[in-house]
Design a protein around this motif. Sequence first.
Motif, PDB file in Angstrom:
ATOM      1  N   GLN A 173      -7.198   3.661   3.057  1.00  7.37           N
ATOM      2  CA  GLN A 173      -5.997   4.097   2.351  1.00  7.37           C
ATOM      3  C   GLN A 173      -4.978   4.647   3.354  1.00  7.37           C
ATOM      4  O   GLN A 173      -5.319   5.416   4.248  1.00  7.37           O
ATOM      5  N   ASN A 226       1.552   1.687  -5.611  1.00  2.56           N
ATOM      6  CA  ASN A 226       0.339   1.286  -4.884  1.00  2.56           C
ATOM      7  C   ASN A 226      -0.268   0.037  -5.516  1.00  2.56           C
ATOM      8  O   ASN A 226      -1.197   0.116  -6.311  1.00  2.56           O
ATOM      9  N   THR A 280       0.827  -1.218   0.000  1.00  3.83           N
ATOM     10  CA  THR A 280       0.000   0.000   0.000  1.00  3.83           C
ATOM     11  C   THR A 280       0.860   1.266   0.000  1.00  3.83           C
ATOM     12  O   THR A 280       0.538   2.248   0.671  1.00  3.83           O
TER      13      THR A 280
END
Length: 472
Positions: A457, A277, A271
């Motif tokens: 996120q 990503n 992440t």
Amino acid sequence: MSDTSHLKTYVKKHPDNKMGWYLLGKEYQNSGQEGKANYCFNKAGEVFEAFEKKQIPQDVWMEYQNKLAEIAHAQDKRNMRLRKLLVCCSFWLLILLPSAHAPGAISPGSGAASVVPEIRQTSAVIDEVIEQEASKEEVSPTAGSTNSEIKFTAADSTPESMSTKVGTLLSRQGSLPASTVVLGMKKEGNWLLWDDQLKTVYRLDKEGGGKVLVQSLDPKQCHCEPKDAAGLKAQATAWTSGQVELAVLNSSLIAYRQRYGGLPDNLQDLTKAFPDNVMDGVSEGMKPSFPSLRKRLADAQTADASAELAEGTALASSLDGTPSFTEPLRIIVDKSNYRLAVVSGNIMIRNYKVGLGGNKTPEGSYEISDKVVNPNGKSDGDFGSRGMQLSDTNYAIHGTNEPDSIEKDESLGCVRMSKQDVEELFALVPSGTPVTIQTGGLPDQELVPAVRYTSKQVSNQTNPNRIYHWLY
């Protein structure tokens, strides 16, 4: 005497004949007595599994069943003659022997007279035994079974597939957990549909003495109310949602290995900020499952694919600790009905409505390269709040500020999605996910959950250094 009565008599005298138990189970099933049928199928063991996988001609069934009936009928005649003889002997003994209760004398209710009820083996007695045993199967869960002991698995919900699934589980009853619940997936064409509300179809509970009780949880087959039905449904819903989390994590691990040549050491490696990503974000269920799932992939080419399973995870609550989705996620776009599906093997996890560009939308195979939050710095621009570029092209899957264009050919070639759909898709699929654009192959039926998949996120996934010129 009916065929069912003959079969009951036969299996009582020959309890080791599994074919007899299987045929009796079929008779009960045909008469709508599912509890008794399940008990008989359980006694039939591997015969149930073998014959449920095959289409046996009706004349073969009838010949075998008639033969058993003939044997049972002949045995009944012999028993009847023996009973008459014993009654007759008892009668003459009572007349000839002294009436005083001398030592060794036979009084009414003892001696030879008591032999008669011991020999009696009628179908009514057998029916009572089966009734008692079958009634146990309508109590769930069994005593001593706790929620933490329940393991889940899923299969095609058609009767044929469910019979095969249950038969397979019964054949390995020694390695089954205390309780196993089988959930059913609907079938649409060649696809099995993964729903967040998969129905509980069967439950298998281990008992003492090597017995496994099989209970139908389908209201159409069983009119009983399983104990803690609401709690079981909640567990099943949590499990099905957890399997999607595992699918995202498993696909992201595979995508990372394809990109970097090895598996990540921790979730943070998946992440990172754009352009590294691989995965959108982390969910709570991923944290305890990461070590086990990573080890399974690392050991995939060896005989040892076992790992410690953290309690409470979707992996630990799965039968054998195996995730439902072992094949990486991929995307299919069907131009004929404006659909975009997320699939793993032949299981469909999502099926969204999309907007296309008719002949301007090319067919072919691609993969997701850039995954961008707020393309060109806007969440409400032409490309919406999420964009996923298709390989090294000017085509992308993205959001739109023209929601009325969904299910229409109004783009210049890109795939348009509504805000809620594109944000969920962005969270589901990692970078490197294969994308196939074709004509045909997907059902019209939408497949989206009531509660959408989300992840947290942990890094910046915008790309302010580039202006995207996708063919909007």
